[in-house]
Scaffold this motif. Structure first.
Motif, PDB file in Angstrom:
ATOM      1  N   LYS A   1       8.003  23.561   7.375  1.00 61.87           N
ATOM      2  CA  LYS A   1       8.070  22.462   8.345  1.00 61.87           C
ATOM      3  C   LYS A   1       7.188  21.296   7.924  1.00 61.87           C
ATOM      4  O   LYS A   1       7.552  20.135   8.099  1.00 61.87           O
ATOM      5  N   ILE A   2       6.044  21.596   7.353  1.00 62.90           N
ATOM      6  CA  ILE A   2       5.131  20.547   6.879  1.00 62.90           C
ATOM      7  C   ILE A   2       5.778  19.770   5.742  1.00 62.90           C
ATOM      8  O   ILE A   2       5.759  18.538   5.720  1.00 62.90           O
ATOM      9  N   GLN A   3       6.387  20.486   4.793  1.00 64.59           N
ATOM     10  CA  GLN A   3       7.066  19.831   3.675  1.00 64.59           C
ATOM     11  C   GLN A   3       8.216  18.973   4.167  1.00 64.59           C
ATOM     12  O   GLN A   3       8.413  17.844   3.705  1.00 64.59           O
ATOM     13  N   SER A   4       8.970  19.497   5.111  1.00 66.34           N
ATOM     14  CA  SER A   4      10.102  18.752   5.658  1.00 66.34           C
ATOM     15  C   SER A   4       9.629  17.478   6.355  1.00 66.34           C
ATOM     16  O   SER A   4      10.175  16.397   6.147  1.00 66.34           O
ATOM     17  N   GLY A   5       8.609  17.614   7.172  1.00 69.51           N
ATOM     18  CA  GLY A   5       8.074  16.460   7.894  1.00 69.51           C
ATOM     19  C   GLY A   5       7.478  15.421   6.963  1.00 69.51           C
ATOM     20  O   GLY A   5       7.664  14.210   7.162  1.00 69.51           O
ATOM     21  N   THR A   6       6.795  15.880   5.922  1.00 67.48           N
ATOM     22  CA  THR A   6       6.221  14.962   4.948  1.00 67.48           C
ATOM     23  C   THR A   6       7.327  14.211   4.210  1.00 67.48           C
ATOM     24  O   THR A   6       7.239  12.996   4.008  1.00 67.48           O
ATOM     25  N   GLY A   7       8.366  14.925   3.846  1.00 62.30           N
ATOM     26  CA  GLY A   7       9.503  14.295   3.169  1.00 62.30           C
ATOM     27  C   GLY A   7      10.165  13.240   4.042  1.00 62.30           C
ATOM     28  O   GLY A   7      10.482  12.142   3.576  1.00 62.30           O
ATOM     29  N   ARG A   8      10.332  13.554   5.304  1.00 63.45           N
ATOM     30  CA  ARG A   8      10.948  12.589   6.223  1.00 63.45           C
ATOM     31  C   ARG A   8      10.043  11.369   6.432  1.00 63.45           C
ATOM     32  O   ARG A   8      10.525  10.246   6.520  1.00 63.45           O
ATOM     33  N   ALA A   9       8.750  11.608   6.506  1.00 57.90           N
ATOM     34  CA  ALA A   9       7.811  10.490   6.665  1.00 57.90           C
ATOM     35  C   ALA A   9       7.866   9.574   5.446  1.00 57.90           C
ATOM     36  O   ALA A   9       7.867   8.346   5.575  1.00 57.90           O
ATOM     37  N   LYS A  10       7.947  10.170   4.261  1.00 55.84           N
ATOM     38  CA  LYS A  10       8.024   9.371   3.035  1.00 55.84           C
ATOM     39  C   LYS A  10       9.338   8.599   2.965  1.00 55.84           C
ATOM     40  O   LYS A  10       9.357   7.438   2.563  1.00 55.84           O
TER      41      LYS A  10
ATOM     42  N   HIS B   1       0.804  -1.224   0.000  1.00 53.30           N
ATOM     43  CA  HIS B   1       0.000   0.000   0.000  1.00 53.30           C
ATOM     44  C   HIS B   1       0.836   1.273   0.000  1.00 53.30           C
ATOM     45  O   HIS B   1       0.348   2.342   0.363  1.00 53.30           O
ATOM     46  N   GLU B   2       2.077   1.172  -0.424  1.00 56.59           N
ATOM     47  CA  GLU B   2       2.999   2.312  -0.366  1.00 56.59           C
ATOM     48  C   GLU B   2       2.461   3.527  -1.121  1.00 56.59           C
ATOM     49  O   GLU B   2       2.527   4.657  -0.634  1.00 56.59           O
ATOM     50  N   GLU B   3       1.904   3.314  -2.296  1.00 57.10           N
ATOM     51  CA  GLU B   3       1.383   4.423  -3.097  1.00 57.10           C
ATOM     52  C   GLU B   3       0.215   5.110  -2.383  1.00 57.10           C
ATOM     53  O   GLU B   3       0.118   6.340  -2.359  1.00 57.10           O
ATOM     54  N   LYS B   4      -0.663   4.336  -1.769  1.00 56.04           N
ATOM     55  CA  LYS B   4      -1.805   4.900  -1.042  1.00 56.04           C
ATOM     56  C   LYS B   4      -1.335   5.684   0.178  1.00 56.04           C
ATOM     57  O   LYS B   4      -1.878   6.746   0.492  1.00 56.04           O
ATOM     58  N   ILE B   5      -0.324   5.171   0.868  1.00 56.27           N
ATOM     59  CA  ILE B   5       0.205   5.858   2.046  1.00 56.27           C
ATOM     60  C   ILE B   5       0.848   7.177   1.629  1.00 56.27           C
ATOM     61  O   ILE B   5       0.642   8.213   2.264  1.00 56.27           O
ATOM     62  N   ASP B   6       1.622   7.142   0.524  1.00 58.18           N
ATOM     63  CA  ASP B   6       2.228   8.364  -0.017  1.00 58.18           C
ATOM     64  C   ASP B   6       1.152   9.411  -0.317  1.00 58.18           C
ATOM     65  O   ASP B   6       1.293  10.584   0.041  1.00 58.18           O
ATOM     66  N   HIS B   7       0.107   8.973  -0.982  1.00 57.44           N
ATOM     67  CA  HIS B   7      -0.994   9.882  -1.332  1.00 57.44           C
ATOM     68  C   HIS B   7      -1.645  10.449  -0.065  1.00 57.44           C
ATOM     69  O   HIS B   7      -1.958  11.640   0.001  1.00 57.44           O
ATOM     70  N   GLY B   8      -1.840   9.608   0.938  1.00 57.79           N
ATOM     71  CA  GLY B   8      -2.433  10.055   2.194  1.00 57.79           C
ATOM     72  C   GLY B   8      -1.569  11.084   2.903  1.00 57.79           C
ATOM     73  O   GLY B   8      -2.078  12.070   3.447  1.00 57.79           O
ATOM     74  N   LEU B   9      -0.250  10.873   2.892  1.00 57.80           N
ATOM     75  CA  LEU B   9       0.661  11.848   3.504  1.00 57.80           C
ATOM     76  C   LEU B   9       0.569  13.203   2.798  1.00 57.80           C
ATOM     77  O   LEU B   9       0.533  14.247   3.450  1.00 57.80           O
ATOM     78  N   ASP B  10       0.509  13.159   1.461  1.00 59.55           N
ATOM     79  CA  ASP B  10       0.376  14.410   0.701  1.00 59.55           C
ATOM     80  C   ASP B  10      -0.935  15.114   1.034  1.00 59.55           C
ATOM     81  O   ASP B  10      -0.981  16.335   1.207  1.00 59.55           O
ATOM     82  N   LYS B  11      -2.006  14.337   1.116  1.00 62.05           N
ATOM     83  CA  LYS B  11      -3.327  14.907   1.399  1.00 62.05           C
ATOM     84  C   LYS B  11      -3.367  15.556   2.790  1.00 62.05           C
ATOM     85  O   LYS B  11      -3.872  16.667   2.962  1.00 62.05           O
ATOM     86  N   VAL B  12      -2.812  14.871   3.768  1.00 65.17           N
ATOM     87  CA  VAL B  12      -2.765  15.410   5.129  1.00 65.17           C
ATOM     88  C   VAL B  12      -1.916  16.684   5.159  1.00 65.17           C
ATOM     89  O   VAL B  12      -2.289  17.666   5.788  1.00 65.17           O
ATOM     90  N   ALA B  13      -0.777  16.648   4.467  1.00 64.40           N
ATOM     91  CA  ALA B  13       0.098  17.822   4.440  1.00 64.40           C
ATOM     92  C   ALA B  13      -0.618  19.031   3.841  1.00 64.40           C
ATOM     93  O   ALA B  13      -0.535  20.140   4.376  1.00 64.40           O
ATOM     94  N   ARG B  14      -1.332  18.815   2.742  1.00 69.92           N
ATOM     95  CA  ARG B  14      -2.085  19.923   2.118  1.00 69.92           C
ATOM     96  C   ARG B  14      -3.142  20.464   3.071  1.00 69.92           C
ATOM     97  O   ARG B  14      -3.307  21.676   3.209  1.00 69.92           O
TER      98      ARG B  14
END
Length: 96
Positions: free
Chosen positions: A51-60, A25-38
């Motif tokens: 900070k949001i972009q940085s945190g999202t990048g680290r999570a990915k 489910h990696e693609e779905k998780i990636d999409h979810g992280l982007d959606k939450v960040a937005r």
């Protein structure tokens, strides 16, 4: 067998299952992280965008590492783009 060994034996299958699910489910998780960040960025009116972009990048990065994939930005020191160590004399460490 000590307590730590028993815990590792019991947690091993759970970790394997979690890694499998992350890969599946990696693609779905990636999409979810982007959606939450937005959403968070919109709610904070862009105040914490960096900070949001940085945190999202680290999570990915963590997700990809956990799922067993590497995007080439880390963990391949001493290898070329294909993951192959450089030939001796081709810019790598000296042979011998």
């Amino acid at each position: 067998m000590g307590l730590l060994d028993k815990m590792k034996a019991k947690l091993g299958p759970a970790k394997d299952k979690a890694v499998g699910l992350a890969k599946e489910h990696e693609e779905k998780i990636d999409h979810g992280l982007d959606k939450v960040a937005r959403t968070v960025d919109q709610k904070t009116k862009g105040k914490y965008s960096e900070k949001i972009q940085s945190g999202t990048g680290r999570a990915k990065e963590g997700l990809h590492k956990f799922a067993g994939k590497d995007d080439g930005t880390g963990g391949t020191q001493g290898t070329d783009d294909t993951g192959t160590p450089p030939a001796p004399g081709a810019g790598g460490p000296p042979a011998g």
